[in-house]
Design a protein around this motif. Structure first.
Motif, PDB file in Angstrom:
ATOM      1  N   LYS A   1      11.626  23.903 119.919  1.00 31.27           N
ATOM      2  CA  LYS A   1      10.823  23.167 118.936  1.00 31.27           C
ATOM      3  C   LYS A   1      10.257  24.095 117.859  1.00 31.27           C
ATOM      4  CE  LYS A   1       9.549  19.118 121.599  1.00 31.27           C
ATOM      5  NZ  LYS A   1       9.886  18.067 120.649  1.00 31.27           N
ATOM      6  N   ILE A   2       9.852  25.285 118.257  1.00 26.39           N
ATOM      7  CA  ILE A   2       9.342  26.254 117.283  1.00 26.39           C
ATOM      8  C   ILE A   2      10.466  26.675 116.334  1.00 26.39           C
ATOM      9  CG2 ILE A   2       8.423  28.587 116.981  1.00 26.39           C
ATOM     10  CD1 ILE A   2       6.902  28.133 119.683  1.00 26.39           C
ATOM     11  N   ARG A   3      11.636  27.009 116.896  1.00 22.56           N
ATOM     12  CA  ARG A   3      12.772  27.429 116.071  1.00 22.56           C
ATOM     13  C   ARG A   3      13.212  26.339 115.107  1.00 22.56           C
ATOM     14  NH1 ARG A   3      15.095  28.982 121.081  1.00 22.56           N
ATOM     15  NH2 ARG A   3      14.546  31.111 121.532  1.00 22.56           N
ATOM     16  N   ALA A   4      13.145  25.083 115.564  1.00 22.55           N
ATOM     17  CA  ALA A   4      13.575  23.957 114.732  1.00 22.55           C
ATOM     18  C   ALA A   4      12.528  23.582 113.687  1.00 22.55           C
ATOM     19  CB  ALA A   4      13.887  22.751 115.624  1.00 22.55           C
ATOM     20  N   GLY A   5      11.368  24.230 113.740  1.00 19.37           N
ATOM     21  CA  GLY A   5      10.310  23.917 112.783  1.00 19.37           C
ATOM     22  C   GLY A   5       9.550  22.647 113.121  1.00 19.37           C
ATOM     23  N   GLU A   6       9.736  22.130 114.328  1.00 13.31           N
ATOM     24  CA  GLU A   6       9.049  20.911 114.760  1.00 13.31           C
ATOM     25  C   GLU A   6       7.632  21.200 115.246  1.00 13.31           C
ATOM     26  OE1 GLU A   6      11.454  18.947 117.716  1.00 13.31           O
ATOM     27  OE2 GLU A   6      13.266  19.260 116.513  1.00 13.31           O
ATOM     28  N   GLU A   7       7.362  22.441 115.631  1.00 13.57           N
ATOM     29  CA  GLU A   7       6.049  22.827 116.127  1.00 13.57           C
ATOM     30  C   GLU A   7       5.622  24.133 115.471  1.00 13.57           C
ATOM     31  OE1 GLU A   7       3.941  21.257 117.839  1.00 13.57           O
ATOM     32  OE2 GLU A   7       4.976  19.884 119.167  1.00 13.57           O
ATOM     33  N   PHE A   8       4.327  24.274 115.292  1.00 16.46           N
ATOM     34  CA  PHE A   8       3.734  25.521 114.811  1.00 16.46           C
ATOM     35  C   PHE A   8       2.548  25.826 115.704  1.00 16.46           C
ATOM     36  CE2 PHE A   8       0.140  27.517 112.743  1.00 16.46           C
ATOM     37  CZ  PHE A   8       0.701  28.724 112.383  1.00 16.46           C
ATOM     38  N   TYR A   9       2.440  27.080 116.112  1.00 17.91           N
ATOM     39  CA  TYR A   9       1.314  27.517 116.921  1.00 17.91           C
ATOM     40  C   TYR A   9       0.777  28.835 116.372  1.00 17.91           C
ATOM     41  CZ  TYR A   9       3.196  24.164 120.249  1.00 17.91           C
ATOM     42  OH  TYR A   9       3.655  23.026 120.843  1.00 17.91           O
ATOM     43  N   HIS A  10      -0.530  29.003 116.463  1.00 18.35           N
ATOM     44  CA  HIS A  10      -1.132  30.288 116.145  1.00 18.35           C
ATOM     45  C   HIS A  10      -0.876  31.279 117.278  1.00 18.35           C
ATOM     46  CE1 HIS A  10      -3.501  27.542 113.562  1.00 18.35           C
ATOM     47  NE2 HIS A  10      -3.368  28.542 112.715  1.00 18.35           N
ATOM     48  N   ALA A  11      -0.757  30.761 118.484  1.00 20.74           N
ATOM     49  CA  ALA A  11      -0.511  31.597 119.664  1.00 20.74           C
ATOM     50  C   ALA A  11       0.188  30.758 120.719  1.00 20.74           C
ATOM     51  CB  ALA A  11      -1.830  32.134 120.221  1.00 20.74           C
ATOM     52  N   ILE A  12       0.986  31.415 121.544  1.00 21.57           N
ATOM     53  CA  ILE A  12       1.633  30.727 122.661  1.00 21.57           C
ATOM     54  C   ILE A  12       1.472  31.549 123.934  1.00 21.57           C
ATOM     55  CG2 ILE A  12       3.330  29.549 121.220  1.00 21.57           C
ATOM     56  CD1 ILE A  12       5.441  31.552 122.238  1.00 21.57           C
ATOM     57  N   GLU A  13       1.539  30.847 125.054  1.00 19.04           N
ATOM     58  CA  GLU A  13       1.608  31.494 126.364  1.00 19.04           C
ATOM     59  C   GLU A  13       2.813  30.916 127.078  1.00 19.04           C
ATOM     60  OE1 GLU A  13      -1.729  31.696 129.443  1.00 19.04           O
ATOM     61  OE2 GLU A  13      -0.291  30.316 130.372  1.00 19.04           O
ATOM     62  N   ILE A  14       3.626  31.781 127.604  1.00 21.50           N
ATOM     63  CA  ILE A  14       4.768  31.352 128.413  1.00 21.50           C
ATOM     64  C   ILE A  14       4.693  32.085 129.741  1.00 21.50           C
ATOM     65  CG2 ILE A  14       7.274  31.408 128.680  1.00 21.50           C
ATOM     66  CD1 ILE A  14       7.499  31.145 125.635  1.00 21.50           C
ATOM     67  N   MET A  15       4.730  31.305 130.820  1.00 19.49           N
ATOM     68  CA  MET A  15       4.796  31.879 132.162  1.00 19.49           C
ATOM     69  C   MET A  15       6.098  31.415 132.797  1.00 19.49           C
ATOM     70  SD  MET A  15       1.057  31.961 133.804  1.00 19.49           S
ATOM     71  CE  MET A  15      -0.212  32.977 133.075  1.00 19.49           C
ATOM     72  N   ALA A  16       6.824  32.345 133.375  1.00 22.30           N
ATOM     73  CA  ALA A  16       8.123  32.021 133.959  1.00 22.30           C
ATOM     74  C   ALA A  16       7.996  31.096 135.167  1.00 22.30           C
ATOM     75  CB  ALA A  16       8.849  33.308 134.355  1.00 22.30           C
ATOM     76  N   CYS A  17       6.988  31.301 135.969  1.00 22.04           N
ATOM     77  CA  CYS A  17       6.846  30.522 137.205  1.00 22.04           C
ATOM     78  C   CYS A  17       6.034  29.259 136.960  1.00 22.04           C
ATOM     79  CB  CYS A  17       6.166  31.364 138.279  1.00 22.04           C
ATOM     80  SG  CYS A  17       7.121  32.839 138.697  1.00 22.04           S
ATOM     81  N   LYS A  18       6.424  28.186 137.619  1.00 20.76           N
ATOM     82  CA  LYS A  18       5.672  26.937 137.493  1.00 20.76           C
ATOM     83  C   LYS A  18       4.277  27.129 138.065  1.00 20.76           C
ATOM     84  CE  LYS A  18       9.589  23.942 137.217  1.00 20.76           C
ATOM     85  NZ  LYS A  18      10.289  22.758 137.661  1.00 20.76           N
ATOM     86  N   GLY A  19       3.275  26.820 137.246  1.00 19.34           N
ATOM     87  CA  GLY A  19       1.889  27.012 137.643  1.00 19.34           C
ATOM     88  C   GLY A  19       1.378  28.403 137.315  1.00 19.34           C
ATOM     89  N   GLY A  20       2.278  29.290 136.895  1.00 22.24           N
ATOM     90  CA  GLY A  20       1.912  30.688 136.651  1.00 22.24           C
ATOM     91  C   GLY A  20       2.186  31.509 137.896  1.00 22.24           C
ATOM     92  N   CYS A  21       1.571  32.649 137.983  1.00 23.35           N
ATOM     93  CA  CYS A  21       1.796  33.550 139.117  1.00 23.35           C
ATOM     94  C   CYS A  21       1.388  32.916 140.447  1.00 23.35           C
ATOM     95  CB  CYS A  21       1.039  34.851 138.913  1.00 23.35           C
ATOM     96  SG  CYS A  21       1.577  35.761 137.446  1.00 23.35           S
TER      97      CYS A  21
END
Length: 186
Positions: A95-115
């Protein structure tokens, strides 16, 4: 035995603490939304120059795999994206690459729920309930700690003073930031 140390005769002393004390901000890193919440605590105070009393950003918490949060604090309006689980992260990035979303900051965690839901955690029969309890436990520890902001951690401040100069200094950037680039297959 070789060094003739009798463990029974040693005097008690404090354990070494090479990594120092942790902050509440550090403890919530383990759950989805925790890294960005910790960063938001420091960022808002650094931008405004004022200490904020309510540093628990409930809007950044949640269990949707990909979510958007809009925060308004004083004159600052932030749009933040949060994803946990790589499938949800892919959706966010698309969505970011397609220009559909803009964020000042993002968080991505690989695991569901985080660590708290990572591979090193014990498997749970009631996975979602267990994740929520683990996250609630981290939030409880955070609330009970004296230091809850990363930028107030004495050990972190000492590292900057002794080695890194100041946050975002050239030296800090070189040593602490990671650059990602595509690796070409041969």
């Amino acid at each position: 035995k070789e060094t003739e140390i009798d463990l029974k005769e040693l005097e008690d002393q404090e354990f070494d603490n090479p990594l120092g004390e942790y902050s509440g901000a550090g403890i919530i890193f383990g759950r989805t939304g925790g890294v960005i919440e910790a960063a938001t605590r420091s960022t808002i105070e650094m931008i405004t120059g004022q200490r904020i009393e309510n540093i628990e950003f409930e809007a950044l918490r949640g269990w949707e795999g990909f979510r958007t949060c809009e925060l308004s604090i004083g004159h600052i309006d932030l749009r933040i994206g949060i994803a946990h689980g790589l499938e949800e992260a892919a959706k966010m990035l698309d969505k970011i690459r397609a220009g559909e979303e803009f964020y000042h900051a993002i968080e991505i965690m690989a695991c569901k729920g985080g660590c708290v839901g990572g591979g090193g955690q014990p498997k749970a029969m009631k996975k979602q309930e267990t994740l929520e309890k683990r996250a609630a436990g981290l939030n409880k520890i955070d609330r009970e700690l004296k230091v809850r902001r990363s930028h107030e951690n004495v050990q972190v401040l000492a590292i900057y003073e002794k080695y890194l100069d100041y946050p975002m200094s050239r030296k800090a950037h070189e040593l602490l930031h990671t650059k990602y680039f595509p690796k070409l297959k041969k």
